[in-house]
Design an enzyme around this catalytic site. Structure first.
Site: not given
Ligand code: GFB
Length: 314
Positions: A108-110, A137, A141, A166, A180
């Protein structure tokens, strides 16, 4: 990997695994092996080894993982590290013991440092502190990558690793709290339009930037790498472009046809400020993503309307 080879896709019910199965079947692979969680618990080392020894797949795509959005990662770190470490250990070790030909592990990119240079080259791995919301996580990975490299070095295996950015697409998780951002916003805008709600709330400030890759592009890249990549060098898989969360929300609002207001909730976490992958290594090998973000969001929304919106309401 030829039409008659036996290929095991671990995690075939997930977003990534289901796309890889679709891709392999479209190519005419006749012996694609899958197991549900009830049939084979991938965290059970003995069961996984027995399965590999009995079925002897030639190739394995390790797409099984516990995944989730920023809130799920932040709320259940123990589940994320335990389950992912357990799956990686049983599948990678069994792959070695059963002597299969080749395995592809999905990272994953994280895995990259929170403040890595942008776009992030593969060489940024292990050069700085991780993003706290998904550290557990990410460490699982990173352990998976190191398992593959260590087995390659000690045992001469052919375990390769890909780092997708993502992802989104058909079969995604549309749970409002655990998903996500892209599927969560598709559902939130859809329900707001249907319910006539005047405001949709988007978590965080809207300023973080993310790169979104359609899962069918990822599946295509996985098959490409299985055929064309060897060795322990990790390979980023992305589109090479990113968008702010505010920009993504505007795009989804438009695709869904919602006419109300968008508000940001800065009390929710932003996560890492930017996570754009340097995809130069994969491009130099001859692969590029094909599905644009608008086109991908439109087709994913159609999939949601056909498959998930009824389930989401119940
Ligand atoms: O997709 P997301 O949960 O993953 O959030 P990450 C990306 C961005 O979208 C963050 C915003 O800045 C969130 O605050 N966001 C806005 C929201 N509204 C929403 C919403 O309704 N739901 C969600 N989920 N986000 C994950 C990692 O990070 O990326 C995992 O936690 C994994 O480990 C994945 O690597 C690819 O990109 O922040």
């Amino acid at each position: 990997m030829n039409a008659g080879d036996r290929v095991f896709v671990a995690g075939h019910r997930g977003l990534v695994g289901s796309a890889i199965v679709r891709r392999l079947e479209a190519e005419g692979l006749r012996d694609v092996l899958v197991r549900t969680r009830d049939e084979l618990d991938l965290t059970d080392r003995g069961a996984v080894l027995d399965f590999f020894l009995a079925e002897r797949p030639a190739h394995v795509f390790l797409a099984a993982a516990r995944v989730g959005g920023i809130l799920a990662n932040d709320t259940y770190p123990a589940d994320f590290i335990r389950e992912n470490l357990a799956i990686e250990l049983s599948v990678i070790d069994a792959a070695h013991r059963a002597g299969l030909e080749k395995l592809l592990f999905l990272g994953s990119s994280c895995i990259y440092p929170r403040l890595a240079p942008q776009p992030i080259p593969e060489t940024a791995l292990l050069t700085g502190p991780l993003e706290p919301t998904n550290e557990a996580y990410a460490i699982a990975k990173i352990a998976g990558i190191e398992l593959c490299r260590a087995y390659n070095r000690q045992h001469g295996t052919r375990f390769i690793t890909a780092m997708p950015t993502n992802l989104y697409g058909p079969g995604d998780n549309f749970d409002l709290e655990r998903a996500h951002v892209l599927p969560a916003l598709l559902r939130r805008f859809h329900e707001a339009r249907a319910g006539g709600d005047p405001v949709v709330t988007v978590w965080g400030t809207g300023t973080p930037r993310r790169e979104f890759l359609h899962v069918d592009d990822l599946a295509d890249a996985c098959v490409f790498l299985m055929r064309n990549h060897e060795g322990s060098d990790i390979v980023n898989v992305g589109t090479g472009t990113d968008v702010t969360i505010a920009g993504l929300a505007a795009l989804i609002r438009d695709v869904v046809g919602y006419e109300g207001e968008v508000r940001f909730d800065p009390s929710r976490p932003d996560g890492t400020p930017r996570k754009l992958l340097d995809v130069g290594r994969l491009r130099a090998m001859g692969w590029s993503a094909r599905i644009g973000l608008r086109e991908g969001v439109e087709s994913t929304y159609r999939w949601f309307l056909e498959h998930a919106s009824a389930a989401a309401r119940s």
